[in-house]
Design a protein around this motif. Structure first.
Motif, PDB file in Angstrom:
ATOM      1  N   PRO A 187     -11.276  11.305   9.191  1.00  0.00           N
ATOM      2  CA  PRO A 187     -10.221  11.704  10.189  1.00  0.00           C
ATOM      3  C   PRO A 187      -8.786  11.043   9.653  1.00  0.00           C
ATOM      4  O   PRO A 187      -8.036  11.824  10.165  1.00  0.00           O
ATOM      5  CB  PRO A 187     -10.406  11.005  11.643  1.00  0.00           C
ATOM      6  CG  PRO A 187     -11.904  10.364  10.921  1.00  0.00           C
ATOM      7  CD  PRO A 187     -12.368  10.457   9.814  1.00  0.00           C
ATOM      8  N   ALA A 188      -8.432  10.186   8.854  1.00  0.00           N
ATOM      9  CA  ALA A 188      -7.236   9.665   8.347  1.00  0.00           C
ATOM     10  C   ALA A 188      -6.874  10.916   7.500  1.00  0.00           C
ATOM     11  O   ALA A 188      -5.544  10.741   7.300  1.00  0.00           O
ATOM     12  CB  ALA A 188      -7.409   8.519   7.638  1.00  0.00           C
ATOM     13  N   GLY A 189      -7.376  11.759   6.917  1.00  0.00           N
ATOM     14  CA  GLY A 189      -6.875  12.786   6.054  1.00  0.00           C
ATOM     15  C   GLY A 189      -7.079  12.303   4.629  1.00  0.00           C
ATOM     16  O   GLY A 189      -7.907  11.495   4.213  1.00  0.00           O
ATOM     17  N   TYR A 190      -6.233  12.919   3.690  1.00  0.00           N
ATOM     18  CA  TYR A 190      -6.416  12.637   2.262  1.00  0.00           C
ATOM     19  C   TYR A 190      -5.571  11.368   1.869  1.00  0.00           C
ATOM     20  O   TYR A 190      -4.247  11.063   2.585  1.00  0.00           O
ATOM     21  CB  TYR A 190      -5.902  13.911   1.579  1.00  0.00           C
ATOM     22  CG  TYR A 190      -6.678  14.967   1.646  1.00  0.00           C
ATOM     23  CD1 TYR A 190      -7.799  15.015   0.480  1.00  0.00           C
ATOM     24  CD2 TYR A 190      -6.662  15.855   2.563  1.00  0.00           C
ATOM     25  CE1 TYR A 190      -8.705  16.065   0.940  1.00  0.00           C
ATOM     26  CE2 TYR A 190      -7.609  16.749   2.789  1.00  0.00           C
ATOM     27  CZ  TYR A 190      -8.499  17.210   1.624  1.00  0.00           C
ATOM     28  OH  TYR A 190      -9.364  18.040   1.816  1.00  0.00           O
ATOM     29  N   MET A 191      -5.964  10.561   1.219  1.00  0.00           N
ATOM     30  CA  MET A 191      -5.410   9.299   0.729  1.00  0.00           C
ATOM     31  C   MET A 191      -5.115   8.938  -0.706  1.00  0.00           C
ATOM     32  O   MET A 191      -5.965   9.755  -1.522  1.00  0.00           O
ATOM     33  CB  MET A 191      -6.120   8.023   1.453  1.00  0.00           C
ATOM     34  CG  MET A 191      -6.348   8.074   2.747  1.00  0.00           C
ATOM     35  SD  MET A 191      -4.945   8.072   3.917  1.00  0.00           S
ATOM     36  CE  MET A 191      -5.081   6.489   4.246  1.00  0.00           C
ATOM     37  N   LYS A 192      -4.162   8.417  -1.160  1.00  0.00           N
ATOM     38  CA  LYS A 192      -3.704   8.146  -2.453  1.00  0.00           C
ATOM     39  C   LYS A 192      -3.419   6.670  -2.408  1.00  0.00           C
ATOM     40  O   LYS A 192      -2.674   6.303  -1.885  1.00  0.00           O
ATOM     41  CB  LYS A 192      -2.687   9.041  -2.942  1.00  0.00           C
ATOM     42  CG  LYS A 192      -2.389   9.061  -4.243  1.00  0.00           C
ATOM     43  CD  LYS A 192      -3.307   9.637  -5.209  1.00  0.00           C
ATOM     44  CE  LYS A 192      -2.796   9.422  -6.827  1.00  0.00           C
ATOM     45  NZ  LYS A 192      -3.570   9.945  -7.771  1.00  0.00           N
ATOM     46  N   SER A 193      -4.016   6.018  -3.558  1.00  0.00           N
ATOM     47  CA  SER A 193      -3.594   4.534  -3.714  1.00  0.00           C
ATOM     48  C   SER A 193      -2.625   4.156  -4.767  1.00  0.00           C
ATOM     49  O   SER A 193      -2.612   4.878  -5.742  1.00  0.00           O
ATOM     50  CB  SER A 193      -4.929   3.785  -4.235  1.00  0.00           C
ATOM     51  OG  SER A 193      -5.823   3.836  -3.148  1.00  0.00           O
ATOM     52  N   PHE A 194      -1.581   3.432  -4.596  1.00  0.00           N
ATOM     53  CA  PHE A 194      -0.835   2.934  -5.569  1.00  0.00           C
ATOM     54  C   PHE A 194      -0.813   1.468  -5.327  1.00  0.00           C
ATOM     55  O   PHE A 194      -0.980   0.750  -4.545  1.00  0.00           O
ATOM     56  CB  PHE A 194       0.595   3.345  -5.193  1.00  0.00           C
ATOM     57  CG  PHE A 194       0.877   4.855  -4.999  1.00  0.00           C
ATOM     58  CD1 PHE A 194       1.376   5.497  -6.424  1.00  0.00           C
ATOM     59  CD2 PHE A 194       0.576   5.554  -3.993  1.00  0.00           C
ATOM     60  CE1 PHE A 194       1.633   6.729  -6.287  1.00  0.00           C
ATOM     61  CE2 PHE A 194       0.884   7.304  -4.066  1.00  0.00           C
ATOM     62  CZ  PHE A 194       1.381   7.851  -5.184  1.00  0.00           C
ATOM     63  N   ASN A 195      -0.258   1.045  -6.627  1.00  0.00           N
ATOM     64  CA  ASN A 195      -0.121  -0.595  -6.791  1.00  0.00           C
ATOM     65  C   ASN A 195       1.168  -0.864  -7.336  1.00  0.00           C
ATOM     66  O   ASN A 195       2.029   0.125  -7.996  1.00  0.00           O
ATOM     67  CB  ASN A 195      -1.059  -1.079  -8.078  1.00  0.00           C
ATOM     68  CG  ASN A 195      -2.593  -0.920  -7.395  1.00  0.00           C
ATOM     69  OD1 ASN A 195      -2.927  -1.040  -6.375  1.00  0.00           O
ATOM     70  ND2 ASN A 195      -3.605  -0.904  -8.368  1.00  0.00           N
ATOM     71  N   ALA A 196       1.740  -1.942  -7.118  1.00  0.00           N
ATOM     72  CA  ALA A 196       3.001  -2.599  -7.224  1.00  0.00           C
ATOM     73  C   ALA A 196       3.051  -4.005  -7.663  1.00  0.00           C
ATOM     74  O   ALA A 196       2.184  -4.645  -7.130  1.00  0.00           O
ATOM     75  CB  ALA A 196       4.038  -2.195  -6.302  1.00  0.00           C
ATOM     76  N   ALA A 197       4.143  -4.268  -8.459  1.00  0.00           N
ATOM     77  CA  ALA A 197       4.343  -5.762  -8.853  1.00  0.00           C
ATOM     78  C   ALA A 197       5.930  -5.958  -8.818  1.00  0.00           C
ATOM     79  O   ALA A 197       6.575  -5.288  -9.273  1.00  0.00           O
ATOM     80  CB  ALA A 197       3.821  -5.948 -10.267  1.00  0.00           C
ATOM     81  N   LEU A 198       6.063  -6.826  -7.815  1.00  0.00           N
ATOM     82  CA  LEU A 198       7.817  -7.173  -7.776  1.00  0.00           C
ATOM     83  C   LEU A 198       8.054  -7.873  -8.838  1.00  0.00           C
ATOM     84  O   LEU A 198       7.330  -8.796  -9.661  1.00  0.00           O
ATOM     85  CB  LEU A 198       7.818  -8.253  -6.656  1.00  0.00           C
ATOM     86  CG  LEU A 198       7.504  -7.808  -5.268  1.00  0.00           C
ATOM     87  CD1 LEU A 198       7.522  -8.748  -4.060  1.00  0.00           C
ATOM     88  CD2 LEU A 198       8.299  -6.459  -4.710  1.00  0.00           C
ATOM     89  N   CYS A 199       9.297  -7.945  -9.333  1.00  0.00           N
ATOM     90  CA  CYS A 199      10.140  -8.752 -10.525  1.00  0.00           C
ATOM     91  C   CYS A 199      10.045 -10.126 -10.151  1.00  0.00           C
ATOM     92  O   CYS A 199       9.781 -10.592  -9.038  1.00  0.00           O
ATOM     93  CB  CYS A 199      11.378  -8.006 -10.792  1.00  0.00           C
ATOM     94  SG  CYS A 199      12.462  -8.455  -9.247  1.00  0.00           S
ATOM     95  N   GLU A 200      10.228 -11.016 -11.231  1.00  0.00           N
ATOM     96  CA  GLU A 200      10.136 -12.438 -11.185  1.00  0.00           C
ATOM     97  C   GLU A 200      10.986 -12.988 -10.337  1.00  0.00           C
ATOM     98  O   GLU A 200      10.832 -13.832  -9.527  1.00  0.00           O
ATOM     99  CB  GLU A 200      10.097 -12.974 -12.315  1.00  0.00           C
ATOM    100  CG  GLU A 200       8.934 -12.859 -13.442  1.00  0.00           C
ATOM    101  CD  GLU A 200       7.567 -13.717 -12.567  1.00  0.00           C
ATOM    102  OE1 GLU A 200       7.716 -14.504 -12.218  1.00  0.00           O
ATOM    103  OE2 GLU A 200       6.680 -13.069 -12.734  1.00  0.00           O
ATOM    104  N   THR A 201      12.601 -12.256 -10.193  1.00  0.00           N
ATOM    105  CA  THR A 201      13.353 -12.919  -9.306  1.00  0.00           C
ATOM    106  C   THR A 201      13.435 -12.578  -7.926  1.00  0.00           C
ATOM    107  O   THR A 201      14.074 -13.001  -7.055  1.00  0.00           O
ATOM    108  CB  THR A 201      14.775 -12.453 -10.035  1.00  0.00           C
ATOM    109  OG1 THR A 201      14.656 -11.132 -10.002  1.00  0.00           O
ATOM    110  CG2 THR A 201      14.870 -13.092 -11.472  1.00  0.00           C
TER     111      THR A 201
END
Length: 179
Positions: A82-96
């Protein structure tokens, strides 16, 4: 003393089983080995040994901070009931920006406010994950907006074209047409 002799099975299936049971057991051991390369590739992807995701989008400058963004899988969105179509993304923050960033959000289309900033990234600052709903009426020229909220109350936003972020999603939208 006489030894008891086991009579041969009378049925055809019984004779077949006695003849081929060893070969079938070997087959039961070999078939899972065919799936092992995919298993190890998936395990490497989820552990982070092979990067943030299957397709690296690149570094996105969000105000004074930067985020390394990647698609988890380089494929079309998957249905999630029921949530529909989903897409997964990953991220990484910069060190600072690990210390000053409170939260990171992802959304298709420009957010109206922080309350509508989109889905929140979760995980460690070195590997954040978000599962983004993809509305079926999304235009091919839509933008993916990243919002970073700082501990000091500041909010910074940046966008990248959906075509750059996920070509597979744009192709999927084009294939679905005007549905």
């Amino acid at each position: 003393m006489s030894k008891a002799v086991k009579p041969a099975p009378a049925s055809r299936l019984g004779r077949w089983w006695l003849k081929w049971r060893f070969h079938i057991n070997i087959l039961l051991l070999l078939v899972p080995l065919g799936f092992m390369p995919k298993y190890f590739a998936d395990a490497s992807l989820f552990r982070g040994d092979s990067g943030l995701g299957e397709r690296d989008i690149g570094t996105v400058q969000v105000g004074p901070w930067s985020v390394q963004l990647a698609e988890m899988r380089a494929e079309a969105p998957t249905p999630d009931g029921p949530a529909g179509y989903m897409k997964s993304f990953n991220a990484a923050l910069c060190e600072t920006c690990i210390e000053p960033v409170k939260a990171a959000y992802l959304r298709i289309g420009k957010p109206r406010s922080l309350r509508a900033a989109g889905v929140i990234f979760f995980g460690t600052p070195y590997r954040l994950s978000a599962t983004l709903p993809i509305p079926e009426r999304t235009q091919a020229d839509a933008e993916l907006w990243i919002t970073l909220e700082g501990w000091d109350g500041s909010m910074h936003q940046a966008s990248i074209p959906l075509r750059q972020a996920s070509p597979a999603t744009v192709a999927w939208l084009a294939q679905r047409g005007g549905k």
